[in-house]
Every structure is written in C-alpha cells, then in structure tokens.
Design a protein around this motif. Structure first.
Motif, mmCIF file in Angstrom:
data_model
loop_
_atom_site.group_PDB
_atom_site.id
_atom_site.type_symbol
_atom_site.label_atom_id
_atom_site.label_comp_id
_atom_site.label_asym_id
_atom_site.label_seq_id
_atom_site.Cartn_x
_atom_site.Cartn_y
_atom_site.Cartn_z
ATOM 1 N N ILE A 29 9.702 -22.920 60.287
ATOM 2 C CA ILE A 29 9.458 -21.513 60.004
ATOM 3 C C ILE A 29 8.669 -21.412 58.706
ATOM 4 C CG2 ILE A 29 10.502 -19.279 59.466
ATOM 5 C CD1 ILE A 29 12.858 -20.053 61.229
ATOM 6 N N TYR A 30 7.559 -20.666 58.777
ATOM 7 C CA TYR A 30 6.675 -20.463 57.636
ATOM 8 C C TYR A 30 6.613 -18.989 57.273
ATOM 9 C CZ TYR A 30 4.971 -25.136 58.721
ATOM 10 O OH TYR A 30 4.887 -26.479 58.963
ATOM 11 N N LYS A 31 6.537 -18.711 55.972
ATOM 12 C CA LYS A 31 6.377 -17.348 55.467
ATOM 13 C C LYS A 31 4.902 -17.102 55.177
ATOM 14 C CE LYS A 31 7.744 -14.304 51.705
ATOM 15 N NZ LYS A 31 8.534 -14.199 50.464
ATOM 16 N N TYR A 40 5.852 -13.901 59.634
ATOM 17 C CA TYR A 40 6.545 -15.182 59.579
ATOM 18 C C TYR A 40 6.223 -15.889 60.892
ATOM 19 C CZ TYR A 40 9.387 -13.956 55.527
ATOM 20 O OH TYR A 40 9.803 -13.643 54.259
ATOM 21 N N ALA A 42 7.105 -19.258 63.469
ATOM 22 C CA ALA A 42 7.902 -20.421 63.873
ATOM 23 C C ALA A 42 7.015 -21.268 64.774
ATOM 24 C CB ALA A 42 9.158 -19.988 64.620
ATOM 25 N N SER A 59 10.350 -11.190 59.924
ATOM 26 C CA SER A 59 11.288 -11.833 58.994
ATOM 27 C C SER A 59 11.703 -13.198 59.518
ATOM 28 C CB SER A 59 12.540 -10.968 58.804
ATOM 29 O OG SER A 59 13.324 -10.970 59.991
ATOM 30 N N ALA A 60 12.129 -14.045 58.595
ATOM 31 C CA ALA A 60 12.653 -15.359 58.977
ATOM 32 C C ALA A 60 13.950 -15.198 59.762
ATOM 33 C CB ALA A 60 12.877 -16.226 57.736
ATOM 34 N N GLU A 61 14.744 -14.192 59.407
ATOM 35 C CA GLU A 61 16.019 -13.965 60.090
ATOM 36 C C GLU A 61 15.816 -13.661 61.569
ATOM 37 O OE1 GLU A 61 15.157 -12.418 57.120
ATOM 38 O OE2 GLU A 61 16.328 -13.851 55.959
ATOM 39 N N ARG A 64 15.080 -16.968 63.197
ATOM 40 C CA ARG A 64 16.290 -17.806 63.231
ATOM 41 C C ARG A 64 17.270 -17.319 64.301
ATOM 42 N NH1 ARG A 64 18.496 -19.955 57.623
ATOM 43 N NH2 ARG A 64 19.687 -21.047 59.187
ATOM 44 N N VAL A 88 9.822 -22.124 55.039
ATOM 45 C CA VAL A 88 11.176 -21.607 54.824
ATOM 46 C C VAL A 88 12.176 -22.712 55.130
ATOM 47 C CG1 VAL A 88 12.866 -19.879 55.574
ATOM 48 C CG2 VAL A 88 10.432 -19.276 55.412
#
Length: 93
Positions: A29-31, A40, A42, A59-61, A64, A88
């Motif tokens: 995962i990259y921001k 973001y 993936a 968002s990363a969330e 995820r 991330v």
C-alpha cells in the motif's frame, strides 16, 4: 534512460483477483504515488516483483479493510527504515 509506462489494471476489490498462481503473493500500500498522486494505491506483487494489478482508494484503511476481508490469512508489515517514503506497509499473503 526512459522509464517504462505500466498499463495498470484497476480493480474495485481484491475479490476480483485470483492470487493462487503466485508462489509468494504480497500487496503493498502506497500513499499518493507519483503516477497517482491523489489516491492511496494497493499493488499486487508476485515473488517481490510488481504486477500491473492495483486498487485505488481515498485512505489506507479502505484498502486494508478490503484486503483483510478477502485475503486470509495475511500478515501486515509496517513501512521500515529504508523503504520508500510513500510506502504505508505490505501484506504477505
């Protein structure tokens, strides 16, 4: 040296991807990467090499939640010193 352009395949969920043919699959995962600065990202990796399969989110969330809901078991590793600044973390599947 000219950088190669990658023809990314954008997915909406990792439910769309069959990772069973990859010996050691992982998802990084990259921001806000340079090529997609407003999201973001993936990206699926196969044995440590990047593939063209990506999922985008705000968002990363969000990424995820999708990965953890689809790819079990998975192990999360936070960004470590020496990793790219916009990384991330990485799931090993």
């Amino acid at each position: 040296m000219e950088k190669k352009s990658v023809n990314n395949k954008i997915i909406h969920s990792f439910r769309e991807v069959d990772l069973s043919a990859i010996a050691i699959p992982s998802i990084a995962i990259y921001k806000h990467p340079r090529d997609i600065p407003d999201k973001y990202v993936a990206r699926v990796y196969a044995c440590g090499s990047p593939t063209n399969i990506i999922m985008l989110a705000d968002s990363a969330e969000e990424l995820r939640k999708d990965i953890e809901g689809v790819c079990e078991p998975c192990i999360w590793f936070d960004r470590m010193q020496g990793d790219p600044k916009n990384l991330v973390g990485v799931y090993i599947l």
